[in-house]
Design an enzyme around this catalytic site. Structure first.
Site, PDB file in Angstrom:
ATOM      1  N   GLY A  79       0.809  -1.213   0.000  1.00  0.00           N
ATOM      2  CA  GLY A  79       0.000   0.000   0.000  1.00  0.00           C
ATOM      3  C   GLY A  79       0.843   1.264   0.000  1.00  0.00           C
ATOM      4  N   CYS A 112       1.553   1.010  13.165  1.00  0.00           N
ATOM      5  CA  CYS A 112       0.100   0.991  13.342  1.00  0.00           C
ATOM      6  C   CYS A 112      -0.230   0.540  14.763  1.00  0.00           C
ATOM      7  CB  CYS A 112      -0.580   0.112  12.300  1.00  0.00           C
ATOM      8  SG  CYS A 112      -0.086  -1.624  12.330  1.00  0.00           S
TER       9      CYS A 112
END
Length: 456
Positions: free
Chosen positions: A109, A226
């Site tokens: 991504g 994250c």
């Protein structure tokens, strides 16, 4: 979803009055998003029609979901990505022509975001230590339509001798305890324990140490996770600033919903507030930590001495004269304006190496550049990856498929056409402006060359 009691206790102590809102947000719905591909010649209108609005701070980012079997997705016009993760590529902000490393890149991504912002100019090395994940990374970048990306499958420290002081920008999106994934993937909770963030932080510091050796003086390092854990976020940045005095924090402009990082969760160094946090009770996303640092232009770079190897004959990746001639004949006939590139061969597969890529010796690569095709006995067959970088104006011959014919194509069927075309041979296949792959016309039948492993 049941959060661990020790997790709840930890964040009640850390977040004080915000804790209830933070913990409640983790019990709420997750957010999906996607980015559109600036390398493609058009806009994915069918996917955009279903979007739920733009993601703040990301010109190509939108809230909403993507149909993995849609024309937009299969041809690389969109990439499904969690909204807060999109902010990382914006912070890295690579420029066309730069040399960039995405050190922990799978599934791709952030790599697709970086090469899009680079306008596919320069060099992106996307690395992933696990082979299976590295292959997924390569597949996603291939679909994105990039010609200047190399996919490596190495441990970070093994890249250092090859790339010491080499990169203008490095992204370390570090493998972490994944607390920001609890809402999206509740199974991630089963891996969590009170000691897990500290264990991850130790691994992250080793990765950062390798990254620092590959950053050129004046270069920019972006670190992201994250997770919400201070051990992996502010405390790692405090360690990095102490370990490398030539580094300085760069401020990250806040977009709507972002928070400054918390120096009090580390050593109270006020510079740490220049990093940012995305909390799920403030930002419509799963959560992220992002820090941006720059190495002094006066920093010394130590380049390890390389032993000169005696070369015996042709290197295994070199392309023979006969193979070069075979490719040139096909290219001149079908893609006449293809710029001359350095060609390399892995087995019977032909690749075009990015101009700024160094020699390949000693590197474990999944893809050394743009996959052009395969050498068969006395012939050359073009690869899907090459087709996905092209537009109809760049090829001599093109056939526009209907949506029904496109569905036949991705299913692996032969496609019958009634129109007259410019003779038998290779054609770029398109559908609604999307380049889809190659087909070989024999009379009124298109022989299907969509890869078997991708058919559905």
């Amino acid at each position: 979803m049941k959060l661990p009691d020790t997790f709840i206790k930890k964040y009640r102590q850390l977040m004080g009055d915000e804790a209830d809102d933070f913990l409640a947000a983790l019990q709420g719905d997750s957010y999906s998003g996607f980015r559109i591909n600036p390398l493609k010649n058009g806009r994915p209108t069918q996917t955009l029609e279903k979007a739920a609005g733009p993601v703040p701070g990301v010109a190509t980012g939108f809230y909403g979901s993507v149909d993995g079997k849609s024309l937009d997705h299969v041809t690389g016009w969109v990439y499904s990505q969690e909204p807060s993760a999109m902010q990382v590529g914006e912070v890295v902000d690579p420029q066309p022509g730069e040399k960039v490393l995405d050190l922990c890149a799978a599934p791709g991504g952030k790599s697709t975001h970086l090469i899009g912002k680079m306008h596919d100019q320069g060099l992106l090395v996307a690395n992933e230590i696990f082979t299976k994940r590295a292959r997924v990374l390569a597949s996603n970048l291939e679909r994105w339509g990039t010609a200047n990306t190399v996919v490596a499958n190495e441990e970070p420290q093994k890249l250092v001798p090859k790339f010491a002081g080499f990169f203008d920008r490095i992204l370390v999106d570090a493998p972490c305890s994944g607390e920001g994934m609890f809402r999206k993937d509740p199974q991630a909770i089963s891996y969590w324990n009170p000691d897990y963030p500290s264990e991850c932080a130790n691994r992250q510091r080793k990765i950062l140490a390798s990254a620092m050796q590959m950053l050129k003086p004046g270069g920019v390092l972006v670190y992201s996770t994250c997770t919400f854990a201070p051990e992996e976020d502010e405390q790692n940045m405090a360690w990095l600033l102490k370990e490398y005095p030539d580094l300085r924090m760069l401020p990250i402009p806040l977009v709507d919903g972002m928070d400054h990082a918390r120096p009090e969760w580390a050593d109270n160094n006020p510079e740490l507030a220049k990093a940012v946090r995305l909390f799920p009770h403030h930002f419509k996303g799963e959560g992220h930590f992002i820090a941006k640092l720059q190495l002094s232009t006066a920093a010394a770079t130590t380049r390890p001495k390389r032993k000169k190897k005696k070369r015996r004959g042709q290197e295994p990746w070199q392309v023979s004269r006969d193979e070069q001639q075979l490719f040139k004949q096909w290219q001149t006939k079908n893609v006449p304006d293809f710029a001359e590139r350095r060609l390399v061969k892995f087995g019977d597969q032909l690749y075009a190496l990015p101009d700024q890529m160094i020699d390949l010796s000693g590197l474990d690569l999944i893809s050394p550049g743009l996959h052009l095709g395969t050498f068969k006995k006395k012939r050359f067959e073009p690869a899907l990856a090459w087709a996905l970088t092209l537009t109809s104006s760049e090829v001599k011959r093109q056939i526009e498929l209907t949506p029904d014919q496109w569905r036949q194509y991705v299913h692996g069927d032969v496609v019958n056409v009634s129109d007259s075309f410019a003779g038998n041979g290779w054609y770029l296949l398109t559908c609604e402006g999307h380049s889809c792959g190659w087909g070989k016309l024999v009379n009124h039948t298109i022989k299907n060359f969509f890869p078997k492993g991708l058919r559905f």
